[in-house]
Design an enzyme around this catalytic site. Sequence first.
Site, PDB file in Angstrom:
ATOM      1  N   TRP A  32       0.825  -1.200   0.000  1.00  0.00           N
ATOM      2  CA  TRP A  32       0.000   0.000   0.000  1.00  0.00           C
ATOM      3  C   TRP A  32       0.865   1.257   0.000  1.00  0.00           C
ATOM      4  CZ3 TRP A  32      -0.505   4.174   3.280  1.00  0.00           C
ATOM      5  CH2 TRP A  32      -1.605   5.010   3.056  1.00  0.00           C
TER       6      TRP A  32
ATOM      7  N   ASP B  29      -6.122  -2.954  -1.404  1.00  0.00           N
ATOM      8  CA  ASP B  29      -6.199  -3.137   0.046  1.00  0.00           C
ATOM      9  C   ASP B  29      -6.602  -1.853   0.771  1.00  0.00           C
ATOM     10  OD1 ASP B  29      -5.359  -5.913   0.300  1.00  0.00           O
ATOM     11  OD2 ASP B  29      -3.413  -5.231  -0.411  1.00  0.00           O
ATOM     12  N   ASP B  30      -6.729  -0.754   0.039  1.00  0.00           N
ATOM     13  CA  ASP B  30      -7.047   0.520   0.665  1.00  0.00           C
ATOM     14  C   ASP B  30      -8.500   0.543   1.120  1.00  0.00           C
ATOM     15  OD1 ASP B  30      -6.045   3.562   0.832  1.00  0.00           O
ATOM     16  OD2 ASP B  30      -8.147   3.529   0.210  1.00  0.00           O
ATOM     17  N   PHE B  31      -8.714   0.919   2.393  1.00  0.00           N
ATOM     18  CA  PHE B  31     -10.066   0.898   2.953  1.00  0.00           C
ATOM     19  C   PHE B  31     -10.984   1.850   2.193  1.00  0.00           C
ATOM     20  CE2 PHE B  31     -13.387   2.470   5.769  1.00  0.00           C
ATOM     21  CZ  PHE B  31     -13.930   1.283   6.253  1.00  0.00           C
TER      22      PHE B  31
END
Length: 220
Positions: A143, A162-164
């Site tokens: 990330w 994977d970034d919220f």
Amino acid sequence: MPPTDFTAPAILKHLARRDPVLAKAIRAHGACALSPPSKREQPFAALVHAVAHQQLNGTAAKTILGRFTALSPGRAFPRPADLSTVTDVQLRAVGFSMAKVAAIRDLAAKALDGTIPSAAALARLDDDVIVERLTAARGVGRWTVEMLLISHLGRPDVLPADDFGVRAGFRIAYGLDAMPTPRQLLAHGECWRPWRTVASWYLWRVADAEKALKIGKILA
């Protein structure tokens, strides 16, 4: 590889044509406000900044980085070789945890041995090679490198699965009951190539708008 002009209308036309749902987000949020970097920062400095910000708010990290820079008088930011005259005690004193001290030491070592390239060399590498090279350093995950690819190199086809915020924006925009897995997001994102960075920006805006709406309702 030159940075991308993310404001080009052709990019938005491509994304809107390939994905009707993303087209709605584009209409709702207007032109992409991503801009190519104004200056080329050395990867060592960018990664030290990223490590400093881990698990800290921006103000605390900025204070620590200011003290760290002061360890090398006369420089805008310490160079990897400068760490040879700085002790772990000094690094701890500016506010770095032992884990971050170890990470910064490893970043310096890998910058010196060429694993972490110079800014000029980095600009000539493909995204996947950059991810492989930089994640070899302690404390640097995928990330972190993806954010560097977007903000420091202006790369056009980065999808931080994977970034919220990206995942939350996708869930909201596509009306899902649950958050998509990174694999699901990557699979859908194939239709956004070669402009997945811009698609990610719109998903961030969707997530931000939903958050602002919820806060507004609470305050109303």
